[in-house]
Design a protein around this motif. Structure first.
Motif, mmCIF file in Angstrom:
data_model
loop_
_atom_site.group_PDB
_atom_site.id
_atom_site.type_symbol
_atom_site.label_atom_id
_atom_site.label_comp_id
_atom_site.label_asym_id
_atom_site.label_seq_id
_atom_site.Cartn_x
_atom_site.Cartn_y
_atom_site.Cartn_z
ATOM 1 N N PRO A 235 12.618 -6.270 1.349
ATOM 2 C CA PRO A 235 11.472 -6.926 0.640
ATOM 3 C C PRO A 235 10.244 -6.501 1.257
ATOM 4 O O PRO A 235 9.916 -7.278 2.257
ATOM 5 N N GLY A 236 9.639 -5.610 0.424
ATOM 6 C CA GLY A 236 8.208 -5.419 1.154
ATOM 7 C C GLY A 236 6.983 -6.130 0.511
ATOM 8 O O GLY A 236 5.623 -5.574 0.608
ATOM 9 N N CYS A 237 7.307 -7.147 -0.231
ATOM 10 C CA CYS A 237 6.148 -7.777 -0.944
ATOM 11 C C CYS A 237 4.956 -8.261 0.085
ATOM 12 O O CYS A 237 5.518 -9.397 1.094
ATOM 13 N N ARG A 238 3.922 -8.218 0.061
ATOM 14 C CA ARG A 238 2.962 -8.318 0.956
ATOM 15 C C ARG A 238 1.960 -9.505 1.014
ATOM 16 O O ARG A 238 1.342 -9.960 1.856
ATOM 17 N N ASN A 239 1.786 -9.930 -0.017
ATOM 18 C CA ASN A 239 0.717 -11.116 -0.351
ATOM 19 C C ASN A 239 1.627 -12.136 -1.574
ATOM 20 O O ASN A 239 2.561 -11.729 -2.120
ATOM 21 N N ASP A 240 0.616 -13.132 -1.909
ATOM 22 C CA ASP A 240 1.206 -14.173 -2.704
ATOM 23 C C ASP A 240 1.543 -13.578 -4.328
ATOM 24 O O ASP A 240 2.505 -14.030 -4.687
ATOM 25 N N ALA A 241 0.618 -12.444 -4.620
ATOM 26 C CA ALA A 241 1.050 -11.935 -5.819
ATOM 27 C C ALA A 241 2.208 -11.208 -6.043
ATOM 28 O O ALA A 241 3.137 -11.523 -6.935
ATOM 29 N N GLU A 242 2.517 -10.527 -4.995
ATOM 30 C CA GLU A 242 3.840 -9.729 -4.869
ATOM 31 C C GLU A 242 5.110 -10.539 -4.776
ATOM 32 O O GLU A 242 6.054 -10.546 -5.198
ATOM 33 N N ARG A 243 4.772 -11.428 -3.950
ATOM 34 C CA ARG A 243 5.796 -12.386 -3.697
ATOM 35 C C ARG A 243 6.352 -13.071 -5.028
ATOM 36 O O ARG A 243 7.422 -13.467 -5.485
ATOM 37 N N GLN A 244 5.388 -13.545 -5.777
ATOM 38 C CA GLN A 244 5.582 -14.206 -7.131
ATOM 39 C C GLN A 244 6.024 -13.254 -7.935
ATOM 40 O O GLN A 244 7.046 -13.729 -8.670
ATOM 41 N N ALA A 245 5.839 -11.988 -7.713
ATOM 42 C CA ALA A 245 6.472 -11.083 -9.020
ATOM 43 C C ALA A 245 8.017 -10.950 -8.645
ATOM 44 O O ALA A 245 8.653 -10.966 -9.559
ATOM 45 N N LEU A 246 8.244 -10.954 -7.149
ATOM 46 C CA LEU A 246 9.721 -10.975 -6.771
ATOM 47 C C LEU A 246 10.419 -12.356 -7.406
ATOM 48 O O LEU A 246 11.649 -12.360 -7.681
ATOM 49 N N THR A 247 9.728 -13.458 -7.154
ATOM 50 C CA THR A 247 10.372 -14.776 -7.516
ATOM 51 C C THR A 247 10.436 -14.763 -8.913
ATOM 52 O O THR A 247 11.739 -15.209 -9.373
ATOM 53 N N GLU A 248 9.579 -14.276 -9.846
ATOM 54 C CA GLU A 248 9.823 -13.943 -10.999
ATOM 55 C C GLU A 248 11.014 -13.136 -11.753
ATOM 56 O O GLU A 248 11.626 -13.636 -12.630
ATOM 57 N N LEU A 249 11.199 -12.364 -11.170
ATOM 58 C CA LEU A 249 12.217 -11.363 -11.342
ATOM 59 C C LEU A 249 13.647 -12.043 -10.902
ATOM 60 O O LEU A 249 14.491 -12.290 -11.756
ATOM 61 N N LEU B 245 0.787 -1.360 0.003
ATOM 62 C CA LEU B 245 0.138 0.078 -0.062
ATOM 63 C C LEU B 245 0.747 1.139 0.032
ATOM 64 O O LEU B 245 0.364 2.387 -0.524
ATOM 65 N N PHE B 246 2.170 1.130 0.405
ATOM 66 C CA PHE B 246 2.765 2.304 0.723
ATOM 67 C C PHE B 246 3.858 2.425 -0.647
ATOM 68 O O PHE B 246 4.821 3.496 -0.615
ATOM 69 N N GLU B 247 3.592 1.764 -1.710
ATOM 70 C CA GLU B 247 4.445 1.790 -2.851
ATOM 71 C C GLU B 247 6.014 1.801 -2.456
ATOM 72 O O GLU B 247 6.773 2.825 -2.825
ATOM 73 N N GLU B 248 6.562 0.789 -1.602
ATOM 74 C CA GLU B 248 7.813 0.750 -1.129
ATOM 75 C C GLU B 248 8.687 0.103 -2.359
ATOM 76 O O GLU B 248 8.238 -0.853 -3.158
ATOM 77 N N ARG B 249 9.915 0.368 -2.375
ATOM 78 C CA ARG B 249 10.783 0.016 -3.531
ATOM 79 C C ARG B 249 11.676 -1.243 -2.907
ATOM 80 O O ARG B 249 12.219 -0.977 -1.748
ATOM 81 N N THR B 250 11.513 -2.298 -3.349
ATOM 82 C CA THR B 250 12.171 -3.326 -3.246
ATOM 83 C C THR B 250 13.200 -3.726 -4.107
ATOM 84 O O THR B 250 13.065 -3.823 -5.514
ATOM 85 N N TYR B 251 14.442 -3.809 -3.491
ATOM 86 C CA TYR B 251 15.701 -3.803 -4.765
ATOM 87 C C TYR B 251 16.530 -5.266 -4.546
ATOM 88 O O TYR B 251 16.522 -5.837 -3.522
ATOM 89 N N VAL B 252 16.918 -5.342 -5.869
ATOM 90 C CA VAL B 252 17.486 -6.716 -6.170
ATOM 91 C C VAL B 252 18.798 -6.262 -6.633
ATOM 92 O O VAL B 252 18.820 -5.427 -7.628
ATOM 93 N N ALA B 253 19.936 -6.421 -6.115
ATOM 94 C CA ALA B 253 21.274 -6.015 -6.773
ATOM 95 C C ALA B 253 22.201 -7.250 -6.764
ATOM 96 O O ALA B 253 22.282 -8.202 -6.050
#
Length: 232
Positions: free
Chosen positions: A31-45, A11-19
């Motif tokens: 890592p601010g991913c809060r639900n399954d959809a956001e966690r999946q987006a990070l995993t896909e990255l 909800l806070f439009e937080e930036r999660t970085y992968v370096a």
């Protein structure tokens, strides 16, 4: 060359970085991913870039920056680094989550960071810069070789971190920014926890929250190597 990708979560439009610098190895910052959809987006990255995370770095402990920590730690078995003064921030998250009608972050194990440390993680070395104010244990992470500064919620493009939360302290934050961040090279790239990128030179010159201390604008350093920063 340092490669950086970021995703905007919660909800806070937080930036999660992968370096990452070396193929196959990376670190995750906030890592601010809060639900399954956001966690999946990070995993896909991570899958898309063929990366395996080796550590999580936290600039501070507010819930919007730690919502995905526990699930990532379970999945990858990786260490989490946090300043020990953030114990009170982690405790406050339950009240903050209730205020925004959110589930509080799951607890996670963490390893304490100290000001001035230079942990080497995934072939990269990050200098820990303690910047208390937004929270008691806020820190920034400086990759000095390529001039990259992850500022969390201490310094933004055209703004500074809020200090109206419990345990925040405006005077400490201003002192940390003036004494520890603004003296860095003007070409240092600022990657904040929210909003667009900036540079130390730009904030030193134009940040209205630092107006009494603004300096004349400086020319960028043409010798700095490019950094790949992409959002999804």
């Amino acid at each position: 060359m340092l490669n950086i990708r970021f995703s905007v979560f919660n909800l806070f439009e937080e930036r999660t970085y992968v370096a990452w610098r070396e193929a196959g190895r990376c670190i995750i910052i906030d890592p601010g991913c809060r639900n399954d959809a956001e966690r999946q987006a990070l995993t896909e990255l991570l899958t898309q870039e063929a990366l395996a995370p080796e550590a999580i770095l936290l600039t501070h402990g507010h819930l919007d920056h730690v919502l995905g920590v526990a699930s990532l730690q379970r999945r990858y078995g990786i260490p989490v680094f946090l300043h020990p003064a953030e114990v009170v921030t982690l405790d406050y998250n339950a009240r903050m989550a209730e205020r925004f009608r959110m589930q509080p972050p799951e607890p996670f194990d963490w390893t304490p960071l100290a000001d001035g440390q230079l942990p080497e993680l995934a072939g990269m070395r990050f200098e820990v810069i303690a910047t208390p104010g937004h929270t008691p244990g806020s820190v920034c992470f400086l990759e000095r070789e390529e001039g990259i500064l992850f500022t969390g919620d201490t310094l933004f493009a055209g703004s500074i971190g809020r200090t109206d939360f419990p345990y925040s302290e405006y005077d400490d934050e201003i002192r940390a920014i003036l004494e520890k961040l603004l003296p860095l090279d003007s070409g240092t790239i600022i990657l904040p926890g929210h909003g667009p990128d900036s540079t130390i030179g730009r904030e030193r010159t134009n940040n209205p929250f630092l107006e009494p201390f603004n300096e004349p604008e400086e020319e960028p350093d043409p010798d700095l190597e490019p950094v790949v920063i992409n959002g999804i």
